[in-house]
Motif scaffolding. Sequence first.
Motif, mmCIF file in Angstrom:
data_model
loop_
_atom_site.group_PDB
_atom_site.id
_atom_site.type_symbol
_atom_site.label_atom_id
_atom_site.label_comp_id
_atom_site.label_asym_id
_atom_site.label_seq_id
_atom_site.Cartn_x
_atom_site.Cartn_y
_atom_site.Cartn_z
ATOM 1 N N PHE A 133 0.821 -1.215 0.000
ATOM 2 C CA PHE A 133 0.000 0.000 0.000
ATOM 3 C C PHE A 133 0.854 1.265 0.000
ATOM 4 O O PHE A 133 0.477 2.284 -0.585
ATOM 5 N N SER A 134 2.013 1.217 0.644
ATOM 6 C CA SER A 134 2.922 2.371 0.611
ATOM 7 C C SER A 134 3.433 2.610 -0.803
ATOM 8 O O SER A 134 3.488 3.754 -1.266
ATOM 9 N N GLY A 135 3.790 1.530 -1.502
ATOM 10 C CA GLY A 135 4.250 1.673 -2.880
ATOM 11 C C GLY A 135 3.171 2.215 -3.791
ATOM 12 O O GLY A 135 3.421 3.096 -4.621
ATOM 13 N N LEU A 136 1.959 1.705 -3.627
ATOM 14 C CA LEU A 136 0.841 2.217 -4.436
ATOM 15 C C LEU A 136 0.541 3.680 -4.123
ATOM 16 O O LEU A 136 0.302 4.483 -5.033
ATOM 17 N N GLY A 137 0.540 4.022 -2.849
ATOM 18 C CA GLY A 137 0.278 5.417 -2.460
ATOM 19 C C GLY A 137 1.324 6.366 -3.009
ATOM 20 O O GLY A 137 1.003 7.439 -3.521
ATOM 21 N N ALA A 138 2.592 5.975 -2.909
ATOM 22 C CA ALA A 138 3.659 6.825 -3.437
ATOM 23 C C ALA A 138 3.544 6.961 -4.950
ATOM 24 O O ALA A 138 3.712 8.058 -5.497
ATOM 25 N N PHE A 139 3.224 5.873 -5.635
ATOM 26 C CA PHE A 139 3.072 5.919 -7.089
ATOM 27 C C PHE A 139 1.927 6.862 -7.487
ATOM 28 O O PHE A 139 2.078 7.675 -8.402
ATOM 29 N N VAL A 140 0.796 6.773 -6.817
ATOM 30 C CA VAL A 140 -0.349 7.639 -7.130
ATOM 31 C C VAL A 140 0.001 9.099 -6.883
ATOM 32 O O VAL A 140 -0.301 9.974 -7.706
ATOM 33 N N TRP A 141 0.654 9.384 -5.762
ATOM 34 C CA TRP A 141 1.045 10.765 -5.471
ATOM 35 C C TRP A 141 2.003 11.309 -6.526
ATOM 36 O O TRP A 141 1.834 12.432 -7.009
ATOM 37 N N PHE A 142 3.029 10.550 -6.842
ATOM 38 C CA PHE A 142 4.014 11.038 -7.798
ATOM 39 C C PHE A 142 3.443 11.130 -9.210
ATOM 40 O O PHE A 142 3.797 12.042 -9.961
ATOM 41 N N ALA A 143 2.536 10.244 -9.583
ATOM 42 C CA ALA A 143 1.871 10.342 -10.884
ATOM 43 C C ALA A 143 0.985 11.580 -10.936
ATOM 44 O O ALA A 143 0.958 12.299 -11.950
ATOM 45 N N GLY A 144 0.261 11.849 -9.855
ATOM 46 C CA GLY A 144 -0.566 13.055 -9.793
ATOM 47 C C GLY A 144 0.274 14.320 -9.847
ATOM 48 O O GLY A 144 -0.083 15.290 -10.520
ATOM 49 N N LEU A 145 1.385 14.316 -9.138
ATOM 50 C CA LEU A 145 2.276 15.476 -9.159
ATOM 51 C C LEU A 145 2.859 15.695 -10.551
ATOM 52 O O LEU A 145 2.910 16.832 -11.039
ATOM 53 N N LEU A 146 3.256 14.633 -11.206
ATOM 54 C CA LEU A 146 3.785 14.743 -12.570
ATOM 55 C C LEU A 146 2.718 15.255 -13.531
ATOM 56 O O LEU A 146 2.994 16.114 -14.382
ATOM 57 N N ALA A 147 1.490 14.768 -13.382
ATOM 58 C CA ALA A 147 0.400 15.242 -14.246
ATOM 59 C C ALA A 147 0.154 16.733 -14.039
ATOM 60 O O ALA A 147 -0.052 17.473 -15.002
ATOM 61 N N TRP A 148 0.180 17.177 -12.773
ATOM 62 C CA TRP A 148 -0.026 18.600 -12.504
ATOM 63 C C TRP A 148 1.114 19.429 -13.080
ATOM 64 O O TRP A 148 0.876 20.489 -13.676
#
Length: 101
Positions: A59-74
């Motif tokens: 879950f930590s890996g998934l959470g970090a991936f979602v955050w960093f993907a969202g940040l990259l998209a922004w």
Amino acid sequence: MDLSKMSNERKLHLCKWYFRGGFALLPFLWAVNAVWFAQEAFTVPQYDEQKQIRRYVIFSGLGAFVWFAGLLAWIITFQTHRATWGEFGDSISWIIPTGIP
């Protein structure tokens, strides 16, 4: 810190603490948790707390991936469309580039 010198209960406590810390808008803790405990969760011989550690690592890996993907998209959206947003784009910018009308 050497995880091999820690008790299994202490490893679980630390892994859980890093996981919960990620919810305080600190996704870097999730990334650290996923990397730091990955070997402990998947490659060492089985022990009682390992199943919970594995869950926190996933879950930590998934959470970090979602955050960093969202940040990259922004970042991509902001960099490519800031000039077309007009006054709103200028108001959310700290530094307004010159040369773009």
